[in-house]
Design a protein around this motif. Structure first.
Motif, PDB file in Angstrom:
ATOM      1  N   MET A   1      -4.257 101.250 -88.067  1.00 21.26           N
ATOM      2  CA  MET A   1      -5.676 101.032 -88.331  1.00 21.26           C
ATOM      3  C   MET A   1      -6.497 102.319 -88.216  1.00 21.26           C
ATOM      4  O   MET A   1      -7.691 102.319 -88.498  1.00 21.26           O
ATOM      5  CB  MET A   1      -6.250 100.012 -87.338  1.00 21.26           C
ATOM      6  CG  MET A   1      -5.451  98.741 -87.209  1.00 21.26           C
ATOM      7  SD  MET A   1      -5.499  97.735 -88.692  1.00 21.26           S
ATOM      8  CE  MET A   1      -4.521  96.340 -88.179  1.00 21.26           C
TER       9      MET A   1
ATOM     10  N   ILE B   1     -15.165  98.587 -91.400  1.00 26.55           N
ATOM     11  CA  ILE B   1     -13.918  98.746 -92.135  1.00 26.55           C
ATOM     12  C   ILE B   1     -14.251  99.336 -93.494  1.00 26.55           C
ATOM     13  O   ILE B   1     -15.037  98.759 -94.258  1.00 26.55           O
ATOM     14  CB  ILE B   1     -13.162  97.422 -92.338  1.00 26.55           C
ATOM     15  CG1 ILE B   1     -13.083  96.624 -91.033  1.00 26.55           C
ATOM     16  CG2 ILE B   1     -11.762  97.695 -92.863  1.00 26.55           C
ATOM     17  CD1 ILE B   1     -12.499  95.226 -91.210  1.00 26.55           C
TER      18      ILE B   1
ATOM     19  N   LEU C   1     -11.380  99.003 -98.045  1.00 25.03           N
ATOM     20  CA  LEU C   1     -10.672  97.737 -97.850  1.00 25.03           C
ATOM     21  C   LEU C   1      -9.564  97.539 -98.875  1.00 25.03           C
ATOM     22  O   LEU C   1      -9.705  97.901-100.055  1.00 25.03           O
ATOM     23  CB  LEU C   1     -11.665  96.578 -97.915  1.00 25.03           C
ATOM     24  CG  LEU C   1     -12.453  96.361 -96.618  1.00 25.03           C
ATOM     25  CD1 LEU C   1     -13.731  95.592 -96.878  1.00 25.03           C
ATOM     26  CD2 LEU C   1     -11.593  95.634 -95.591  1.00 25.03           C
TER      27      LEU C   1
ATOM     28  N   ASP D   1      -5.901  93.663 -95.988  1.00 29.19           N
ATOM     29  CA  ASP D   1      -6.848  93.518 -94.882  1.00 29.19           C
ATOM     30  C   ASP D   1      -7.436  92.111 -94.818  1.00 29.19           C
ATOM     31  O   ASP D   1      -8.166  91.786 -93.876  1.00 29.19           O
ATOM     32  CB  ASP D   1      -8.000  94.526 -95.013  1.00 29.19           C
ATOM     33  CG  ASP D   1      -7.550  95.963 -94.848  1.00 29.19           C
ATOM     34  OD1 ASP D   1      -8.073  96.821 -95.592  1.00 29.19           O
ATOM     35  OD2 ASP D   1      -6.695  96.231 -93.991  1.00 29.19           O
TER      36      ASP D   1
ATOM     37  N   TYR E   1     -10.863  87.728 -88.636  1.00 29.66           N
ATOM     38  CA  TYR E   1     -11.065  88.748 -87.616  1.00 29.66           C
ATOM     39  C   TYR E   1     -11.724  88.108 -86.402  1.00 29.66           C
ATOM     40  O   TYR E   1     -12.759  87.427 -86.524  1.00 29.66           O
ATOM     41  CB  TYR E   1     -11.929  89.877 -88.174  1.00 29.66           C
ATOM     42  CG  TYR E   1     -11.158  90.764 -89.124  1.00 29.66           C
ATOM     43  CD1 TYR E   1     -10.889  90.339 -90.423  1.00 29.66           C
ATOM     44  CD2 TYR E   1     -10.682  92.012 -88.729  1.00 29.66           C
ATOM     45  CE1 TYR E   1     -10.157  91.130 -91.294  1.00 29.66           C
ATOM     46  CE2 TYR E   1      -9.953  92.818 -89.599  1.00 29.66           C
ATOM     47  CZ  TYR E   1      -9.692  92.368 -90.878  1.00 29.66           C
ATOM     48  OH  TYR E   1      -8.964  93.159 -91.738  1.00 29.66           O
TER      49      TYR E   1
END
Length: 115
Positions: A63, A82, A85, A89, A93
């Protein structure tokens, strides 16, 4: 009553960015290590990043570079930015708060990366 409420998920195009936020209540936020995890269908929940009360951030090796965790102890929030992307992904979350034997989870926010 402890609550961790995630927000910011949704449908994002590949290459785009998203900022997830988690609002915490019912805990002494500044004492907790906060974290973001993610889970895709059929897989175990995996660590994305954690941030200590003193704002030391740690990331899962895979990551590093596209993910940035931050916290605001005045607002009791922890964010996850983030960038770049990718379809892989796509996941739910989850926000996590951990201190000593206390371990709390939010209900998660879904990020879908698709064109």
């Amino acid at each position: 009553q402890v609550q961790l409420v995630e927000s910011g998920g949704g449908l994002v195009q590949p290459g785009g960015s998203v900022r997830l936020s988690c609002a915490a209540s019912g805990i002494i936020f500044s004492a907790y290590t906060m974290g973001w995890y993610r889970q895709t269908s059929g897989k175990e929940r995996e660590l994305v990043a954690t941030i200590s009360p003193s704002t030391n951030a740690n990331y899962r090796d895979s990551m590093k570079g596209r993910f940035t965790i931050s916290r605001d102890n005045a607002k009791n929030t922890v964010d996850l930015q983030i960038n770049g992307l990718k379809p892989e992904d796509t996941a739910v979350y989850y926000c996590n708060a951990r201190y000593s034997n206390s371990n709390y989870w939010g209900k998660g926010t879904l990020v879908t990366v698709s064109s």
